[in-house]
Design a protein around this motif. Structure first.
Motif, PDB file in Angstrom:
ATOM      1  N   ALA A  87      51.857  42.314  52.989  1.00  0.00           N
ATOM      2  CA  ALA A  87      52.154  41.589  51.723  1.00  0.00           C
ATOM      3  C   ALA A  87      51.581  40.292  51.391  1.00  0.00           C
ATOM      4  O   ALA A  87      51.592  40.143  50.224  1.00  0.00           O
ATOM      5  N   LEU A  88      50.752  39.960  52.242  1.00  0.00           N
ATOM      6  CA  LEU A  88      49.762  38.782  51.915  1.00  0.00           C
ATOM      7  C   LEU A  88      48.662  39.187  51.115  1.00  0.00           C
ATOM      8  O   LEU A  88      48.288  38.565  50.068  1.00  0.00           O
ATOM      9  N   THR A  89      48.390  40.523  51.326  1.00  0.00           N
ATOM     10  CA  THR A  89      47.476  41.000  50.521  1.00  0.00           C
ATOM     11  C   THR A  89      47.699  41.259  49.055  1.00  0.00           C
ATOM     12  O   THR A  89      47.193  40.895  48.098  1.00  0.00           O
ATOM     13  N   LEU A  90      49.190  41.801  48.727  1.00  0.00           N
ATOM     14  CA  LEU A  90      49.509  41.818  47.501  1.00  0.00           C
ATOM     15  C   LEU A  90      49.971  40.400  46.770  1.00  0.00           C
ATOM     16  O   LEU A  90      49.575  40.274  45.603  1.00  0.00           O
ATOM     17  N   ALA A  91      50.074  39.594  47.492  1.00  0.00           N
ATOM     18  CA  ALA A  91      50.254  38.147  46.938  1.00  0.00           C
ATOM     19  C   ALA A  91      49.147  37.565  46.634  1.00  0.00           C
ATOM     20  O   ALA A  91      48.906  36.783  45.533  1.00  0.00           O
ATOM     21  N   LEU A  92      47.991  37.649  47.253  1.00  0.00           N
ATOM     22  CA  LEU A  92      46.521  37.102  46.983  1.00  0.00           C
ATOM     23  C   LEU A  92      46.127  37.869  45.606  1.00  0.00           C
ATOM     24  O   LEU A  92      45.409  37.209  44.809  1.00  0.00           O
ATOM     25  N   ALA A  93      46.470  39.311  45.748  1.00  0.00           N
ATOM     26  CA  ALA A  93      45.817  39.758  44.595  1.00  0.00           C
ATOM     27  C   ALA A  93      46.711  39.309  43.160  1.00  0.00           C
ATOM     28  O   ALA A  93      46.125  39.414  42.177  1.00  0.00           O
ATOM     29  N   GLY A  94      47.831  39.343  43.463  1.00  0.00           N
ATOM     30  CA  GLY A  94      48.796  38.733  42.266  1.00  0.00           C
ATOM     31  C   GLY A  94      48.421  37.454  41.539  1.00  0.00           C
ATOM     32  O   GLY A  94      48.200  37.190  40.678  1.00  0.00           O
ATOM     33  N   ALA A  95      48.174  36.807  42.789  1.00  0.00           N
ATOM     34  CA  ALA A  95      47.562  35.163  42.427  1.00  0.00           C
ATOM     35  C   ALA A  95      46.412  35.125  41.643  1.00  0.00           C
ATOM     36  O   ALA A  95      45.928  34.659  40.818  1.00  0.00           O
ATOM     37  N   MET A  96      45.417  36.091  42.058  1.00  0.00           N
ATOM     38  CA  MET A  96      44.096  36.217  41.481  1.00  0.00           C
ATOM     39  C   MET A  96      44.137  37.060  40.180  1.00  0.00           C
ATOM     40  O   MET A  96      43.296  36.634  39.248  1.00  0.00           O
ATOM     41  N   SER A  97      45.143  37.834  39.731  1.00  0.00           N
ATOM     42  CA  SER A  97      45.323  38.400  38.556  1.00  0.00           C
ATOM     43  C   SER A  97      45.667  37.411  37.532  1.00  0.00           C
ATOM     44  O   SER A  97      45.448  37.513  36.318  1.00  0.00           O
ATOM     45  N   VAL A  98      46.245  36.153  38.084  1.00  0.00           N
ATOM     46  CA  VAL A  98      46.494  35.290  36.903  1.00  0.00           C
ATOM     47  C   VAL A  98      45.429  34.175  36.519  1.00  0.00           C
ATOM     48  O   VAL A  98      45.332  33.545  35.378  1.00  0.00           O
ATOM     49  N   THR A  99      44.304  34.130  37.093  1.00  0.00           N
ATOM     50  CA  THR A  99      43.239  33.240  37.236  1.00  0.00           C
ATOM     51  C   THR A  99      42.474  33.538  35.964  1.00  0.00           C
ATOM     52  O   THR A  99      41.897  32.644  35.043  1.00  0.00           O
ATOM     53  N   PRO A 100      42.034  34.866  35.456  1.00  0.00           N
ATOM     54  CA  PRO A 100      41.571  34.944  34.239  1.00  0.00           C
ATOM     55  C   PRO A 100      42.022  34.588  32.992  1.00  0.00           C
ATOM     56  O   PRO A 100      41.690  33.955  32.243  1.00  0.00           O
ATOM     57  N   SER A 101      43.449  34.744  33.118  1.00  0.00           N
ATOM     58  CA  SER A 101      44.125  34.267  31.934  1.00  0.00           C
ATOM     59  C   SER A 101      44.274  32.494  31.878  1.00  0.00           C
ATOM     60  O   SER A 101      44.306  31.847  30.965  1.00  0.00           O
ATOM     61  N   LEU A 102      44.545  32.144  33.110  1.00  0.00           N
ATOM     62  CA  LEU A 102      44.472  30.618  33.184  1.00  0.00           C
ATOM     63  C   LEU A 102      43.046  30.007  32.786  1.00  0.00           C
ATOM     64  O   LEU A 102      42.973  28.848  32.301  1.00  0.00           O
ATOM     65  N   SER A 103      41.889  30.665  32.977  1.00  0.00           N
ATOM     66  CA  SER A 103      40.560  30.223  32.446  1.00  0.00           C
ATOM     67  C   SER A 103      40.149  30.399  31.120  1.00  0.00           C
ATOM     68  O   SER A 103      39.081  29.841  30.836  1.00  0.00           O
ATOM     69  N   GLY A 104      41.147  31.354  30.433  1.00  0.00           N
ATOM     70  CA  GLY A 104      40.600  31.790  29.187  1.00  0.00           C
ATOM     71  C   GLY A 104      41.628  30.941  28.011  1.00  0.00           C
ATOM     72  O   GLY A 104      42.469  30.163  28.197  1.00  0.00           O
TER      73      GLY A 104
END
Length: 210
Positions: A87-104
């Motif tokens: 569950a933690l792995t999925l949460a971390l992956a989900g959070a990482m998937s937002v970072t490209p959009s937030l930085s662009g």
């Protein structure tokens, strides 16, 4: 096979953390018209860190390191202990998937653009990343690959269908928000790149359907 795949995930996550930190220097060099080495001077590097892009890259690196450690823990854990770590792995992956959009550019283009961009990243990650790990798992399974394939391939196929639908919807939405008019599709560089991307994706969809 499962343990070796967790090891691969850990290595890839560690590499992503390194790339995120390198991107800060590259961004500084590109924005300042400097050489690559100059982009990693502390003055330039710290200036980029103070921007939204720098903050997102630092967050991405921190999440990636945490994911790498979590994947290592999963590799050495017993089956009954994996639920919380998974569950933690999925949460971390989900959070990482937002970072490209937030930085662009998506972060400044409105809510719809942001949602479409995040959905596009997640769907692409599930489709391409999932395909890569499925292929690797079947190779690692050796003589047991066919029993594994009978269980894993149908599950992945169902996920891939949903991912492709999301990719198409999100991609069309992003394309419309960028060009706004039909003529801009063939009159702008973005529109031409979008057409090239579609031309590359269609054969992949045909291959997947086959």
């Amino acid at each position: 096979v499962r343990r070796r795949l967790y090891g691969v995930l850990s290595v890839i996550a560690g590499a992503l953390a390194l790339v995120a930190l390198l991107n800060i220097g590259f961004q500084g060099a590109a924005a300042g018209g400097l050489g690559v080495v100059d982009g990693f001077s502390w003055d330039v590097y710290s200036n980029v860190i103070d921007t939204r892009y720098g903050e997102m890259m630092l967050l991405q690196a921190a999440l990636a390191v945490t994911l790498a450690l979590t994947a290592l823990a999963l590799r050495h854990s017993e089956y009954r202990d994996r639920r919380a770590l998974s569950a933690l792995t999925l949460a971390l992956a989900g959070a990482m998937s937002v970072t490209p959009s937030l930085s662009g550019h998506a972060s400044t283009a409105g809510t719809l653009a942001m949602v479409a961009d995040v959905a596009h990243v997640i769907a692409a990650a599930l489709w391409t990343g999932g395909l890569g790990f499925l292929f690797l798992a079947l190779m690692l399974a050796k003589e047991d690959r066919w029993p594994l394939a009978t269980r894993a391939v149908p599950r992945f196929s169902n996920m891939a269908v949903v991912s492709v639908v999301v990719l198409l919807v999100a991609g069309i939405t992003n394309g419309y928000l960028q060009v706004r008019t039909w003529s801009a599709i063939w009159e702008t560089e973005y529109g031409l790149l979008l057409l090239a991307k579609v031309a590359l994706v269609l054969p992949l969809l045909a291959l997947d359907a086959y």
